[in-house]
Design a protein around this motif. Structure first.
Motif, PDB file in Angstrom:
ATOM      1  N   SER A  50       0.870  -1.101   0.089  1.00  0.00           N
ATOM      2  CA  SER A  50      -0.048  -0.086   0.033  1.00  0.00           C
ATOM      3  C   SER A  50       0.944   1.230  -0.005  1.00  0.00           C
ATOM      4  CB  SER A  50      -1.006  -0.221   1.154  1.00  0.00           C
ATOM      5  OG  SER A  50      -0.304   0.066   2.436  1.00  0.00           O
ATOM      6  N   ALA A  51       2.184   1.116   0.491  1.00  0.00           N
ATOM      7  CA  ALA A  51       3.166   2.290   0.250  1.00  0.00           C
ATOM      8  C   ALA A  51       3.078   2.625  -1.134  1.00  0.00           C
ATOM      9  CB  ALA A  51       4.355   1.867   0.978  1.00  0.00           C
ATOM     10  N   LYS A  52       3.007   1.768  -1.869  1.00  0.00           N
ATOM     11  CA  LYS A  52       3.404   1.831  -3.374  1.00  0.00           C
ATOM     12  C   LYS A  52       2.263   2.715  -4.073  1.00  0.00           C
ATOM     13  CE  LYS A  52       6.153  -2.177  -3.604  1.00  0.00           C
ATOM     14  NZ  LYS A  52       6.253  -3.573  -4.098  1.00  0.00           N
ATOM     15  N   GLY A  53       0.976   2.535  -3.521  1.00  0.00           N
ATOM     16  CA  GLY A  53      -0.251   2.938  -4.053  1.00  0.00           C
ATOM     17  C   GLY A  53      -1.231   2.961  -3.063  1.00  0.00           C
ATOM     18  N   ASP A  54      -1.454   3.524  -2.189  1.00  0.00           N
ATOM     19  CA  ASP A  54      -2.559   3.343  -1.270  1.00  0.00           C
ATOM     20  C   ASP A  54      -3.715   3.755  -1.670  1.00  0.00           C
ATOM     21  OD1 ASP A  54      -4.006   2.878   1.090  1.00  0.00           O
ATOM     22  OD2 ASP A  54      -3.107   4.468   2.354  1.00  0.00           O
ATOM     23  N   ASP A  55      -4.837   3.037  -1.418  1.00  0.00           N
ATOM     24  CA  ASP A  55      -6.081   3.487  -2.181  1.00  0.00           C
ATOM     25  C   ASP A  55      -6.911   4.189  -0.945  1.00  0.00           C
ATOM     26  OD1 ASP A  55      -7.046   1.703   0.073  1.00  0.00           O
ATOM     27  OD2 ASP A  55      -8.001   0.248  -1.102  1.00  0.00           O
ATOM     28  N   GLY A  56      -6.253   4.698   0.217  1.00  0.00           N
ATOM     29  CA  GLY A  56      -6.818   5.215   1.095  1.00  0.00           C
ATOM     30  C   GLY A  56      -7.071   4.691   2.307  1.00  0.00           C
ATOM     31  N   GLY A  57      -7.482   3.296   2.136  1.00  0.00           N
ATOM     32  CA  GLY A  57      -7.883   2.569   3.252  1.00  0.00           C
ATOM     33  C   GLY A  57      -6.966   1.175   3.577  1.00  0.00           C
ATOM     34  N   ALA A  58      -6.411   1.087   2.477  1.00  0.00           N
ATOM     35  CA  ALA A  58      -5.530  -0.067   2.510  1.00  0.00           C
ATOM     36  C   ALA A  58      -4.151   0.009   3.696  1.00  0.00           C
ATOM     37  CB  ALA A  58      -4.751  -0.449   1.286  1.00  0.00           C
ATOM     38  N   LEU A  59      -3.588   0.930   3.571  1.00  0.00           N
ATOM     39  CA  LEU A  59      -2.488   1.105   4.652  1.00  0.00           C
ATOM     40  C   LEU A  59      -2.892   1.231   6.286  1.00  0.00           C
ATOM     41  CD1 LEU A  59       0.468   1.662   4.990  1.00  0.00           C
ATOM     42  CD2 LEU A  59       0.166   4.072   4.849  1.00  0.00           C
ATOM     43  N   PRO A  60      -4.102   1.949   6.553  1.00  0.00           N
ATOM     44  CA  PRO A  60      -4.449   1.775   7.901  1.00  0.00           C
ATOM     45  C   PRO A  60      -4.821   0.468   8.238  1.00  0.00           C
ATOM     46  CG  PRO A  60      -5.422   3.730   6.995  1.00  0.00           C
ATOM     47  CD  PRO A  60      -4.778   3.042   5.738  1.00  0.00           C
TER      48      PRO A  60
END
Length: 117
Positions: A50-60
């Motif tokens: 997700s650090a490569k392209g977070d959709d806004g919710g994936a990283l959390p």
């Protein structure tokens, strides 16, 4: 499960990068440890991806997965050697229940869950 209050620092911590980290609770049943490590691996992979392209919710979500897995393993939170056997079992049970809820319809999910098939 035995009382782990008399464990030594060598049994409680390891050093990495000059920091002291809590070791995994040695009283974890193998099946529980395997499930928590699987969640941890997926969470770490999710953080990396997700650090490569977070959709806004994936990283959390991925970070929450890592945190819950580490808590369940006893590597974060109240030290496992300060907990009773019942408290340790409740810790990993609670973590697995929440982790399984984050991945609905997956193998290893909470008992009674259905995947609609």
């Amino acid at each position: 499960m035995s009382d782990l209050g008399d464990t030594t620092d060598d049994e409680r911590f390891f050093l990495h990068g000059g920091r002291r980290w809590q070791k995994t609770d040695p009283s974890l049943p193998d099946d529980v440890r395997i499930r928590l490590m699987s969640h941890l691996g997926r969470g770490r992979s999710g953080v990396r991806n997700s650090a490569k392209g977070d959709d806004g919710g994936a990283l959390p979500r991925a970070r929450r997965t890592v945190q819950l897995a580490k808590e369940g393993l006893g590597e974060r939170g109240t030290p496992w050697w300060e907990q009773s056997a019942d408290e340790r079992a409740a810790r990993w049970t609670r973590a697995l229940k929440e982790l399984d809820a984050l991945r609905p319809g997956r193998p290893g999910r909470s008992e009674g869950a259905t995947d609609g098939h």
